[in-house]
Design an enzyme around this catalytic site. Sequence first.
Site, mmCIF file in Angstrom:
data_model
loop_
_atom_site.group_PDB
_atom_site.id
_atom_site.type_symbol
_atom_site.label_atom_id
_atom_site.label_comp_id
_atom_site.label_asym_id
_atom_site.label_seq_id
_atom_site.Cartn_x
_atom_site.Cartn_y
_atom_site.Cartn_z
ATOM 1 N N LYS A 82 0.775 -1.000 0.314
ATOM 2 C CA LYS A 82 -0.165 -0.370 0.038
ATOM 3 C C LYS A 82 0.772 1.477 0.085
ATOM 4 C CE LYS A 82 -3.318 2.132 2.922
ATOM 5 N NZ LYS A 82 -4.950 1.540 3.947
ATOM 6 N N SER A 157 -9.163 2.509 3.353
ATOM 7 C CA SER A 157 -8.571 3.062 2.746
ATOM 8 C C SER A 157 -7.544 1.704 1.652
ATOM 9 C CB SER A 157 -7.570 4.130 3.218
ATOM 10 O OG SER A 157 -6.750 3.235 4.282
ATOM 11 N N SER A 181 -9.294 0.603 7.650
ATOM 12 C CA SER A 181 -8.808 0.155 6.219
ATOM 13 C C SER A 181 -8.777 -0.605 5.613
ATOM 14 C CB SER A 181 -8.087 1.607 5.888
ATOM 15 O OG SER A 181 -8.609 2.818 6.610
#
Length: 471
Positions: A82, A157, A181
């Site tokens: 990420k 996220s 997330s």
Amino acid sequence: MRHVHAFGDDALGEWDAVGVAEAITRGDISATEAVEAALARIDAVNPTLNAVAVDDRERARKRAVDGGYCGGSFAGVPSIIKNNTLFAGIPTTHGSAAVPERVATKNEPFTDQLLSTGVNIVGASTLPAFGLTATTEFVDRDPTRNPWDTDYSCGASSGGSAALVAAGALPIAHANDGGGSIRIPAAACGLVGLKPTRDRVVASPEGKSMPIDLISNGIVSRTVRDTARFLADAETFSPAKGLPLVGRVDGPSERRLRIAMLTEPLTGQLLDDDTQAALTATAELLESLGHRTEFVPVPVDRSYINEFTSYWAMLAFGIDHFGKRFVDKGFDRSQLDPFTRGLSRMYLRRMWRTPSILRGLKRSTVQLRETFSRFDAVLSPTLAHTTPKIGYLDPAVDFDKVFDRLTRYVAFTPANNTSGTPGISLPLAQTSDGLPLGMHFSADIGDERTLLELAYELEAARPFARIQDAG
């Protein structure tokens, strides 16, 4: 409904990450064949999904040829990190134009823990600006889309990671969770998403600087065993101090559990019909397996909503006013998106309440953990309503409207972040339109084993829907 997936007859097939690693070990495929298949799959779906923030394929190809990866459970398995986590050689921009594309010169500590599992990183995945919202949408670029239906949000996220794994482009992907997330995009995209206990994995630099560390790193996966193996490898690399060992979990337990069931979000609204039906069906499944479920009221005070959102807004305020110090020396405040600015302004109005906010969050931790004196786990929906379409949480539209929508949507997951307790989203249901719908289980601090054993049992009893089988 427009599905996008890349499953096919190549080196990755339909294996999960453990299956790919075992095939590499047996010599059925090579690490090079695995990474080339992953790159071809990414090229097939990413023009539609927009899930890759940074392409780092050439270094991944070299590692596959040279054997430049570790020997954990996922040795040679292509994956992605990420883009809010430092990985040497990749610029970390946190999903925001305010952060310059400066290439990281070293890994952050968790990155080394992730790499110890054996994954071969092919690039970085998308996230919304600073991971502050629950949809991977932007003001300056195309959104990351849900492969089950590209008109819908993929969550956030860790949205890019979830979209790529759900589409079959990668077997697993890195994700992290500061309010849901990992679990939110897992629910939206039909994946397994475990937020570990606070400090179960190596803490992030951002988390260590917080008065209350909200952030846990982990992965999103298509199978329970991939998530269980990740946690076992992470624990082998760096055992958590002060927590009981989880160990390797390979299947369900014979122990029958007492499970509390939450049916009302903290925000007080009723669940929509699809979410309520899924929750009821999950409770019935648990009862059929011999577990005992019991309705309980929300275990924290209603004031928790304002306390958590104020703390969350404090993070945006810190980014807004101290970005050059805490994010990057080239941070450009003028490039912040409207949603981050709105959160920052909201905290400025509430700043005087910070001491009581922190006291309230600590009080809620005590209240939540008292539930586990009577129950082994807590069941709820992962989200308070079904996955919204792209645009519903658009960070460019009126802040107050989006903030209200977001608060009502993300009503179950944050309590695990402020308390440090583990939580897992499982793709146990679908909406009437055929989209994934996640069910959420949480346990007391340090008790990931209970969640994983239960997840194995539920996966066997109600196999997770596969995107390649959808209409």
